[in-house]
Structures are given as C-alpha cells and as structure tokens.
Design a protein around this motif. Sequence first.
Motif, PDB file in Angstrom:
ATOM      1  N   LEU A  46       0.864  -1.183   0.000  1.00  0.00           N
ATOM      2  CA  LEU A  46       0.000   0.000   0.000  1.00  0.00           C
ATOM      3  C   LEU A  46       0.894   1.225   0.000  1.00  0.00           C
ATOM      4  N   PHE A  47       0.553   2.188  -0.839  1.00  0.00           N
ATOM      5  CA  PHE A  47       1.388   3.376  -1.008  1.00  0.00           C
ATOM      6  C   PHE A  47       0.640   4.630  -0.589  1.00  0.00           C
ATOM      7  N   HIS A  48       1.397   5.655  -0.326  1.00  0.00           N
ATOM      8  CA  HIS A  48       0.834   6.998  -0.127  1.00  0.00           C
ATOM      9  C   HIS A  48       0.194   7.413  -1.449  1.00  0.00           C
ATOM     10  N   GLN A  49      -0.844   8.219  -1.370  1.00  0.00           N
ATOM     11  CA  GLN A  49      -1.493   8.617  -2.618  1.00  0.00           C
ATOM     12  C   GLN A  49      -0.651   9.609  -3.408  1.00  0.00           C
ATOM     13  N   LYS A  50       0.317  10.242  -2.750  1.00  0.00           N
ATOM     14  CA  LYS A  50       1.228  11.146  -3.462  1.00  0.00           C
ATOM     15  C   LYS A  50       2.607  10.500  -3.550  1.00  0.00           C
ATOM     16  N   HIS A  51       3.415  11.040  -4.436  1.00  0.00           N
ATOM     17  CA  HIS A  51       4.791  10.579  -4.566  1.00  0.00           C
ATOM     18  C   HIS A  51       5.739  11.508  -3.821  1.00  0.00           C
ATOM     19  N   LEU A  52       6.904  10.967  -3.505  1.00  0.00           N
ATOM     20  CA  LEU A  52       7.958  11.790  -2.929  1.00  0.00           C
ATOM     21  C   LEU A  52       8.670  12.539  -4.054  1.00  0.00           C
ATOM     22  N   GLY A  53       8.860  13.821  -3.866  1.00  0.00           N
ATOM     23  CA  GLY A  53       9.560  14.621  -4.883  1.00  0.00           C
ATOM     24  C   GLY A  53      10.593  15.503  -4.220  1.00  0.00           C
TER      25      GLY A  53
END
Lengths: 395, 388
Positions: B219-226
């Motif tokens: 399961l992932f965060h709905q946003k990405h790391l940038g």
Amino acid sequence: MSQIPELLSPAGSLEKLKMAVLYGADAVYAAGPDFGLRAGCQNLTRDELLEGVEFAHRRGAKVFVTVNGFLHDGDLVGLGEFCRFLESIGADALICSDLGVIETIRLDCTLPIHLSTQASCLNSWAAKLWKGLGVTRLILGREVSLDEARTIKEESGLPVEVFIHGSLCSSYSGHCVISNYTAGRDSNRGGCAHSCRFSYALEDGDQRARSFFMSSKDLQGLSLLGRVVKAGIDSIKIEGRMKGPLYGATVTKVYREALDAWGTLGRAPRQDLAERWEEELQTFSHRDYSTGSLLGPAGPDSVHGHREELRQRTHDVLGVVAEVTETDVLVEVKNPFSLGREVEILPFRGAAIPQPIASMKSMGGKDLMRALPGSLVRLSRMEGVERWNVVRGRC
Amino acid sequence: MERGEGAMLNPIVVAHSKNQFKEVLRDGAKEVIVAPRELSRFGRLSLTQSMELAKEIKAHGMRPLLQWDILMTETVFRQKVLQLRPLLEEKCFSALRVQDPGALGWALEETDLPLHWIAETGNHNLKGLDAWARLLGKRGGRLVLSFQLPRERLETYAKKLPIPLELLGLGPILLFYSPRSLLKNFDSIRASEGMVTASSEESAHKGFPVISNDHGSFLFHQKHLGLLEHARQLQKMGITHLRLEGPDPSFDTKALRWLKHPDPKGWEELRASYPKGLICGFYRRNKSDVLFPKLKNERLERARERALGEVIGVEKGAFLGIRLRPGGHLEVGGHYLIQTPEGKSIPFTLHTLKCADLSEVISLSEGTGLIGPIKGVGPGGLLLGATV
C-alpha cells in the motif's frame, strides 16, 4: 517427559506482570517508560520494574525488558544508563529491534539481547547475521512457520521464540508506516494508530468493494503445541501488553496447563481438557482465530474482515482479588455486577470455580446490592481463592 | 567517492525494459536498477530478460544494479538463491541491492559484488547506520537511506558515514508491505498494476494505491515523494545518489534532464505534468516526532515513579482502599498527598487506618489498607509522601 518451551507472557503493567507469573508464565516481557513499542501502555516505572523482577525471580520466572522501538538519534539518550539500571536490578534480557540500540546496549551492559519480531528475522541467513551482531535469541517474524523455525534454530545455533497467541499485524513487522503519514504517529516507536483495522473502500475502475482487508485474524496456536514441542522451539510468546487482565490471565493459564500436559504425557492431552482450554480462549474479547503462518504462509482466510466492535467473547472481567482475609475476599471491581449473580473465580491452576454471590458488602462492611467499578467489595471467602485471581462472569 | 560541494549527485533509474533503458541512456543516467520479477518487489522482467538487459547496460558503459529487495522466509529464501546464482555467475551486474538481512548475510559470504543495503525501513539513528556501513566493509558498498529522515539528520549522516549514500528523489512512498495476498478475496478487484485504491472513512487520506502480486500486498501513499528541487542541497550535504522511480519512463527522462540543468521553472513544469501530487514528506521535518511526546502524561509518569501506593477502590463518604507498593508505608499521624489522574495534588493527614480485615492498625507496610474518605479522590489516585 518431553522438553517443553518456555511460556512467555505480556506484562503491560506491574499488576499484569504479577498475574502472568502467578498464572504460570516462565517469563514475562515488559517495558519501562521509554524506548519500547507500546507508548500507549501504562508500562512500568523503574521501581515497578525492580518490584516486578523481584516478584518474578522469587517464583522462578524471568523478566525481559523491551527496548524495541526503531529509535531516532535523540531517543537513544539515556538508553545506556537505563540498561545499566536494568542489569543492576537483575533483569534477564533486553528485547531490541534496532542495530543502533544493540550497539548502544553492548557498550553499557552485558545483558543478553533478544532480537524482536519487529526486526523481521525470517530466515537462517538473517539469524546468522544477527548472531554475529551480538544477538543471543531470536523472536522470529510471525511469517515463519514452525518447520522453518526449527531450521533457523538448527542452522544458526540460536534459541528461537515464536508467537503462539494474540493479535497479528498483516504487514511484515517494522514495515508499516501508515500512521506515520496519516496521523503523525510513528508506528515503530509506539504510536501505531492501527490503520490496518479500519474499513476501506476498494476501487478498481468501476468495481467497488468495502472491506477490512488489512485486518488480520488473531493467532491461536493451542492445537499446534505438539508440533511446537517436536520442532524444539525454545519459547512461545503471547502477544498483548495492552490487553486487559482477563486476557493475560486466561491465555497464560491455558497455555501453561497445555504445556504441562504435553511435558508430562509427551502426547496430546485428553480431549475434554483440550475442549476446556479452547472454551477458555473464547471467554475474553478476540477476533476470529487462525493459526497464522505457523503451518505455512497465511492465506486469504487469515483476514478478519469485520469491525473491531464485532469481536466475540463469552465472559466479562468483573474484578481482581485484592486481598484474602480469614473471612472475606476483597475484590477490586472492574465491571459492575449485582448480588445474586453467579461469578467465576479463575484459579491459578485448574478449572474455574463458579460462585453465586449470596452476600456482598462494601469495603467498610455495609451490605451491597451492586458492585460498581472503582470500588472494593467483600465477598464471602471461597475455597481455593488467592490474591490476584481474576473474577469473571458470563456475558 | 567524492562528496559534497563540487561532487556529482548520481541519478539512478529503474529499467523495466530495453526500450526504457535506451531512453535514459540518452539522458545521462550512469546506474540502472534491473529488477527481476522473481527477486524484486515490483520487478517486471524475467530472469533471462534481466540478464540480457544487464549485459546491454554494461555494454553501454553504465552500471546495472541487481535488485533483490523482497523479504523472505526460509523456504522462499532457499528457492530464490537457486534463481539468483545463475544471474550472478554471468558476472553482468555491478552491484547487488538487498533489503532482507538474510540476503545481506548471504551476499557477504557468497558473492564479492559491491552491496547496496536498503536501509529504508527503520534505521533512523547514526549508530545503527554506521554499524551497517562497517558491515559492508571495503566492498564499495552503499547505504540506501530512509525517506523519513529530515534534512538535518541527512546532513549529519552524510558528514559522518564513510560510505556512499542514496535517497529516493522521485517516486512512490511505500507505507505497508505484507506477505499476504490481501485482495484475493475480491474477485472483481484487479490488483497487479497499482490500479486499485483504498480509502478509509477513518482517515482524511484517500486513494492509497494498492498492489498485490506474488510477493505480497503493498500500500502506497497517494502522493509521490519529490525531492528533486532539493537536489543541489542534497549534493552539497554529501548524498551521492538520487533514485528516480517516476510512474513511467518519460518522467524519469524529464527528471534526468532537469537535474542536468536545474531551474525553478523547469521544476514547476515537471511538477505540473506529473500525474501524482508530489510532497517532500519528512524532508523538512519528521512530523511523527511532534505527537510522539504527547502520548505520555509526563506529570503522571513522574508521580508513578515516587508513588507509595495507589487508590484501588472508593466507598463514598466512608473509605479509600490503598494498595501499597514495596517500600510504601502508611502511619497514623503521617502527612501524605494523593495525586489524582487529572494532576491535582490533595494533601491529607492520616487519622485512621485499617487492614483488609477491618482491624484498626497504627501502621501498614504491605497489602491493602483502608483509610478515611478524601474529597476529590477516586480510583487511580497515587499516594505520595508529603515531602515530595
């Protein structure tokens, strides 16, 4: 007689520690105020740890102290001194999951180091690596089967401990950080918000489903004790430092009696005993049971799939025996009950003792019709009742 | 390897196919992660494809890195080693990346490849990371750091750790990894390509992508790391490698080009075209530090350390039942305090004292004692000496 594993029970407070030892634990695990993974738990002060260690040792039991958070740099302050304190009071081992914690401890004390399940040690190569880093016992990841546990023990030469009962995370331990991002609570430093127990709406294009898809059933390995003994597992661990006294007392007692039967007989105990124990494990609140990964990888049937409020139980804890005098039993009331109710005293050994409440008085001696939480009540003294016995009643 | 001001920040990409690799070849990536389906959490290549791709990458003067990042129980581990050996025997990889401690232990003994230890889970203190770095020894290893580490900590670690350091610069934030196939109970829900999302009413966060494959459920965060906009800062600190895992190769390419010529406008354009929201996560501050101390009531904790006993029962207007702790002592005429769970301190002088059997005593050093009622005191109150 067969060699049976150590029974290791949770001790989320001094009260629970004493009850676990009296109900038959060979060892208990507890935490001090800091460094552990159950920040929401009462945990034990230093004085309570000292008292707990002395209480346990007098009865031949050990105390392991958890310092198993994935600690940040600032969290390590004071850890060395705390470990020296634990060594000075005779604690038997430390439970760690973080290499930085292990490195700190090894500088400051010589207590044995048990590798927490939080470190997800799942195979013999990992076991050998951790052995080289100073670990003296492995609390294996809950994904490891009993057969695999035996192999890991043989290949690494380290004693192994497996969970036998209690709540399960469906993630690999240490590999869930949902609450870190959704609630600002570090799941690996005691702040887990139990996000896996929430209901989720699953969407796949136009397909939808609502489910508690991450919520795991509880582990219950009672029927597998024979395999545990044959596999040479060194310790079986009961999860539940945050759970109530009825849970800790009952589970410890059941597994104590079952282990003793296996140790004496070297084979499965009588069917009626096994049935009684299974019934006992229904008396407190729990999710549906499964054997988790003890026999092989946990499958889709290991998902609980229900709201937390729909847990089952057959009994409520009504109180704990605070004192036994020549004529009375003084009970610390946890849940209300009335005159005339039949309660059950859970002795440290043997079947529960049913007892109708024919008379009940306040702690000062006044007749009472109803016992309320936060009070002490006097019941007539019963045969076989001892201080710290749990008093329970059918729901 | 050079670090800090003037040193290169080396971008790494993940190649899931030969075509994808050719795209990044043009844009200056020097290292490419090759992720076989059998060995890697999100790999898409067969073992044969992985070998062929690695050889091609090497032929172009780049470094193919073999990703073996799954966690493995004993049974699975033994199977995977059998699959891994032929890949290593071809000697077409420049390094091996692992996340299971067993994989690390095995690789330290069985290969002489440089090792990248993926320390993205836990590993939030310098002592531990230093110990891992020492374990990797002189093999030209690397530590892949947690994306929960804030800037200050990264800076300290980069100064003090004697080993190259890698960080996720662009890509998904993994929140949860289970070995179980958690979506198998839902026939209508496909889950192989991150198409499924999970939303809970009990959280403000919605739309967590879920992937379920042979290695388990993720399961992932709905946003990405940038973190690309902080690339210069990371480079100055001494972070040596930045990993790019955009949702498709075109974003890795854009990111690579931007890194060559970083500028705010270019970053905003990349950000605007990126299909997911981008956050810097805990880069500025690890927010899970904020609530952590609030989980405890400090005043109660201090009182519990000094407590002589605890109130375990109240009979209104008549008695308080006190369970004494070892070393605790009640004496008629003595002066004491009760600290309530709400933090109030209520002083009192002890006038009467009874044992559990209601007999009057002058003093008591163990068990349960009954004292007279004290207004405002209920169960959970702590008995303290008055001199405290």
